[in-house]
Design a protein around this motif. Structure first.
Motif, mmCIF file in Angstrom:
data_model
loop_
_atom_site.group_PDB
_atom_site.id
_atom_site.type_symbol
_atom_site.label_atom_id
_atom_site.label_comp_id
_atom_site.label_asym_id
_atom_site.label_seq_id
_atom_site.Cartn_x
_atom_site.Cartn_y
_atom_site.Cartn_z
ATOM 1 N N PHE A 111 25.193 -27.444 98.339
ATOM 2 C CA PHE A 111 24.019 -28.829 98.298
ATOM 3 C C PHE A 111 23.696 -30.070 99.489
ATOM 4 C CE2 PHE A 111 26.494 -27.947 94.623
ATOM 5 C CZ PHE A 111 25.737 -28.328 93.304
ATOM 6 N N ALA A 112 22.138 -29.673 99.501
ATOM 7 C CA ALA A 112 21.167 -30.867 100.331
ATOM 8 C C ALA A 112 21.178 -32.164 99.238
ATOM 9 C CB ALA A 112 20.516 -30.256 100.923
ATOM 10 N N PRO A 113 20.060 -33.063 100.087
ATOM 11 C CA PRO A 113 20.082 -34.416 99.292
ATOM 12 C C PRO A 113 18.736 -34.122 99.073
ATOM 13 C CG PRO A 113 21.140 -34.808 101.837
ATOM 14 C CD PRO A 113 20.885 -33.291 101.489
ATOM 15 N N ALA A 114 18.474 -34.463 97.981
ATOM 16 C CA ALA A 114 17.132 -34.163 96.822
ATOM 17 C C ALA A 114 16.339 -35.275 97.652
ATOM 18 C CB ALA A 114 16.695 -34.843 95.448
ATOM 19 N N PRO A 115 14.955 -35.287 97.882
ATOM 20 C CA PRO A 115 13.748 -35.907 98.141
ATOM 21 C C PRO A 115 13.863 -37.068 97.696
ATOM 22 C CG PRO A 115 12.762 -33.650 97.532
ATOM 23 C CD PRO A 115 14.426 -34.054 97.259
ATOM 24 N N TYR A 116 14.848 -37.814 97.158
ATOM 25 C CA TYR A 116 14.758 -39.137 95.924
ATOM 26 C C TYR A 116 13.756 -40.194 96.850
ATOM 27 C CZ TYR A 116 16.284 -41.113 91.675
ATOM 28 O OH TYR A 116 16.272 -42.207 90.699
ATOM 29 N N VAL A 117 13.318 -40.631 96.973
ATOM 30 C CA VAL A 117 12.546 -41.332 98.060
ATOM 31 C C VAL A 117 13.241 -42.757 97.844
ATOM 32 C CG1 VAL A 117 10.640 -42.637 98.793
ATOM 33 C CG2 VAL A 117 10.341 -40.596 99.035
ATOM 34 N N TYR A 118 13.350 -43.683 96.178
ATOM 35 C CA TYR A 118 13.317 -44.304 95.966
ATOM 36 C C TYR A 118 15.031 -44.607 95.709
ATOM 37 C CZ TYR A 118 13.947 -48.674 92.183
ATOM 38 O OH TYR A 118 14.254 -49.836 92.044
ATOM 39 N N ARG A 119 15.657 -43.092 96.025
ATOM 40 C CA ARG A 119 17.618 -44.062 96.723
ATOM 41 C C ARG A 119 17.643 -42.568 97.369
ATOM 42 N NH1 ARG A 119 19.463 -46.951 92.628
ATOM 43 N NH2 ARG A 119 18.893 -47.401 90.038
ATOM 44 N N ASN A 120 17.237 -42.723 98.125
ATOM 45 C CA ASN A 120 17.706 -41.759 98.925
ATOM 46 C C ASN A 120 19.123 -42.162 100.355
ATOM 47 O OD1 ASN A 120 16.422 -42.944 102.632
ATOM 48 N ND2 ASN A 120 15.368 -43.378 100.565
ATOM 49 N N PRO A 121 19.344 -41.634 101.201
ATOM 50 C CA PRO A 121 20.724 -41.763 101.901
ATOM 51 C C PRO A 121 20.592 -42.411 103.522
ATOM 52 C CG PRO A 121 20.332 -39.632 102.104
ATOM 53 C CD PRO A 121 19.945 -40.057 100.915
ATOM 54 N N PHE A 122 18.843 -42.656 103.851
ATOM 55 C CA PHE A 122 18.660 -43.008 105.169
ATOM 56 C C PHE A 122 18.500 -44.198 105.707
ATOM 57 C CE2 PHE A 122 17.343 -38.010 103.610
ATOM 58 C CZ PHE A 122 18.627 -37.848 104.429
ATOM 59 N N GLY A 123 18.439 -45.113 104.006
ATOM 60 C CA GLY A 123 17.940 -46.608 104.896
ATOM 61 C C GLY A 123 15.979 -46.812 104.981
ATOM 62 N N THR A 124 14.999 -45.788 104.272
ATOM 63 C CA THR A 124 13.544 -45.692 104.744
ATOM 64 C C THR A 124 13.040 -45.356 103.324
ATOM 65 O OG1 THR A 124 11.980 -45.245 106.448
ATOM 66 C CG2 THR A 124 13.609 -43.566 104.944
ATOM 67 N N ASP A 125 12.656 -46.712 103.910
ATOM 68 C CA ASP A 125 10.703 -46.046 101.954
ATOM 69 C C ASP A 125 9.901 -45.795 102.387
ATOM 70 O OD1 ASP A 125 12.521 -48.750 100.035
ATOM 71 O OD2 ASP A 125 11.636 -49.593 101.563
ATOM 72 N N ASP A 126 9.940 -44.690 103.884
ATOM 73 C CA ASP A 126 8.588 -44.377 104.173
ATOM 74 C C ASP A 126 8.693 -42.739 103.201
ATOM 75 O OD1 ASP A 126 7.092 -42.223 106.003
ATOM 76 O OD2 ASP A 126 7.100 -43.086 107.205
ATOM 77 N N PRO A 127 8.171 -42.022 103.016
ATOM 78 C CA PRO A 127 8.411 -40.707 102.387
ATOM 79 C C PRO A 127 8.154 -39.867 102.829
ATOM 80 C CG PRO A 127 5.675 -42.483 101.210
ATOM 81 C CD PRO A 127 6.896 -43.011 102.256
ATOM 82 N N GLU A 128 7.613 -40.235 104.355
ATOM 83 C CA GLU A 128 7.689 -39.011 105.374
ATOM 84 C C GLU A 128 9.241 -38.483 106.290
ATOM 85 O OE1 GLU A 128 5.327 -36.054 105.265
ATOM 86 O OE2 GLU A 128 4.857 -36.537 103.601
ATOM 87 N N VAL A 129 9.403 -40.075 106.625
ATOM 88 C CA VAL A 129 10.790 -39.954 106.653
ATOM 89 C C VAL A 129 11.935 -39.247 105.809
ATOM 90 C CG1 VAL A 129 12.374 -41.260 108.212
ATOM 91 C CG2 VAL A 129 10.112 -41.979 108.268
ATOM 92 N N VAL A 130 11.744 -39.473 104.730
ATOM 93 C CA VAL A 130 12.156 -39.026 103.749
ATOM 94 C C VAL A 130 12.534 -37.265 104.162
ATOM 95 C CG1 VAL A 130 13.171 -39.027 101.189
ATOM 96 C CG2 VAL A 130 13.060 -40.874 102.044
ATOM 97 N N ALA A 131 10.962 -37.172 103.727
ATOM 98 C CA ALA A 131 11.242 -34.962 103.839
ATOM 99 C C ALA A 131 11.357 -34.967 104.870
ATOM 100 C CB ALA A 131 9.454 -35.081 103.505
ATOM 101 N N GLU A 132 11.069 -35.592 106.186
ATOM 102 C CA GLU A 132 11.407 -34.900 107.361
ATOM 103 C C GLU A 132 13.066 -34.462 107.128
ATOM 104 O OE1 GLU A 132 11.117 -34.759 111.911
ATOM 105 O OE2 GLU A 132 10.695 -36.743 110.347
ATOM 106 N N ARG A 133 13.786 -36.084 106.568
ATOM 107 C CA ARG A 133 15.401 -35.913 107.329
ATOM 108 C C ARG A 133 16.627 -35.693 105.947
ATOM 109 N NH1 ARG A 133 14.266 -38.377 110.739
ATOM 110 N NH2 ARG A 133 14.594 -39.900 112.158
#
Length: 431
Positions: free
Chosen positions: A163-185
């Protein structure tokens, strides 16, 4: 009532917390009528099934005509015209090189087919899936489901799934609110899962283009393009689960069209036949042809009545531009809900595509503590005031609005008014 008593005595329902106390007598369009004659605005559409509206005249007429000719003929033993016609139509409307279809009866059966097909074609046995995902309730589909609430007491599940993390911007494990950063990570984490959670024998990556049961999670625009680049480097197939998001629901005929990538296998169900049981697993020809005699079958798959209904449903989709209607109506609903968020601290985030909309409720916007009790209370309030909605998400704190795409603007306005009053009422609900 007698129906409720019979359910209590004879129908297995222990797997649901509570059935909505509505005895459904009939429905038309976006209106459900109970046994007492009370009308409800249906903003859930049987969990995103009756996309063309309840009992659409054209769909109903096609099914009735087919019933008088042929109800069942074992569509994988004999040649049946509606099956051939529907498969041809799906090849024309699905994206990319998708061409050959296996018909089943449910979304889970379609996903099982896709998993088996990917193994047969690649000769590999492992899969990558996403957290928060939901793909069905069989052992195989739960094995690739990343939602603990759906998997409890059902294990052990099949091995070979990472399993990989879902691209769930509102609750993501990367400490960012930037959608594109979440997409990349999150795309990087798909590659991480391949490298460190598998034996390098991955057949396919499976994902919903909008995660439905997970809480209407809409991936950032670049996510699937980034993931597809990873998959192509490793020769891994992309299975897209359009069971809930397909057939106009998100403002395009299929949700993956929002992301500009082509899947290798697509699974459809729910909205495919406007309420008749049917699923479709459509793949590139060489992938579909990887099955050998005896490796797969479905006794009731490709039922002539369901296929006739699906053909009519597809005509309705295109003639009435239901995807376009969903896009326009959805944009208006999203705008109004985001206005409500200024008045109601309970709303953490509003998200969606077309008429696949989620309102995530929290008791505190800073901590994002899920407000599950409040979500349940709003659902009950809405029902009591003539509006049917859903609740979902990993924590049961997301209001789900997925009405028939034919719902009128007036019906949507009335539904939103009730939801707004429900949000006001829920302020007094303790956590």
């Amino acid at each position: 009532m007698d129906t409720i008593r019979k359910y209590q005595d004879y129908v297995c329902t222990s797997f649901v917390a509570a059935i909505e106390p509505v005895v459904v007598e009939r429905a038309r369009g976006a209106t459900v009528v109970d046994a007492g004659g009370r009308e409800y605005i249906d903003c859930f559409a049987g969990i995103a099934v009756t996309n063309a509206g309840h009992c659409h005249p054209k769909v109903a007429a096609a099914a009735k005509a087919q019933i008088d000719k042929l109800i069942h003929a074992a569509s994988y033993v004999y040649y049946v015209p509606p099956v051939a016609d529907l498969a041809e139509q799906l090849a024309q409307v699905t994206p990319g090189a998708l061409k050959k279809t296996f018909f089943g009866n449910s979304g889970a059966e379609g996903i099982e087919t896709a998993l088996r097909m990917a193994k047969a074609y690649t000769g590999r046995s492992e899969f990558i899936a996403l957290t928060h995902s939901f793909h069905g309730r069989t052992v195989g589909t739960l094995s690739v489901t990343g939602n603990m609430q759906r998997k409890k007491r059902g294990g052990p599940y099949l091995p070979g799934v990472a399993f990989a993390p879902a691209p769930y911007v509102y609750r993501n494990p990367f400490g960012t609110d930037d959608p594109e950063v979440v997409a990349e990570r999150c795309a990087e984490m798909v590659e991480w899962a391949i490298k460190y959670q598998t034996s390098g024998n991955v057949a396919a990556f499976i994902a919903e283009p909008v995660l439905g049961e997970g809480g209407i999670i809409v991936p950032p625009a670049s996510y699937f393009r980034r993931v597809k680049e990873v998959l192509d480097r490793y020769g891994i197939l992309f299975i897209v689960d359009e069971v809930q998001s397909g057939f106009g629901r998100t403002g395009k005929l299929f949700a993956i069209e929002h992301y500009g990538v082509e899947p290798d296998i697509m699974v459809m169900a729910k909205g495919i036949a406007d309420g008749f049981p049917l699923s479709a697993c459509t793949a590139r020809a060489e992938i579909a042809d990887a099955f050998q005699p005896g490796e797969h079958l479905s006794t009731f798959g490709g039922n002539p009545v369901s296929c006739a209904a699906a053909l009519a449903n597809l005509e309705v989709m295109l003639e009435e531009d239901l995807p376009g209607q969903a896009a326009a109506k959805g944009a208006q609903v999203l705008a109004q809900l985001r206005e409500m968020a200024h008045e109601h601290e309970l709303i953490g985030e509003v998200r969606g595509l077309g008429l696949m909309i989620g309102v995530e409720l929290v008791t505190d916007r800073k901590t994002k503590q899920p407000a599950a009790k409040q979500a349940a209370s709003i659902r009950a309030y809405a029902r009591e005031h003539g509006v049917l909605i859903g609740v979902g998400g990993q924590e049961g704190n997301v209001l789900r609005l997925q009405p028939p795409l034919t719902i009128t603007e007036g019906e949507l306005e009335r539904a939103l008014d009730v939801i707004g009053k429900g949000l006001e009422m829920a302020r007094s609900v303790s956590s």
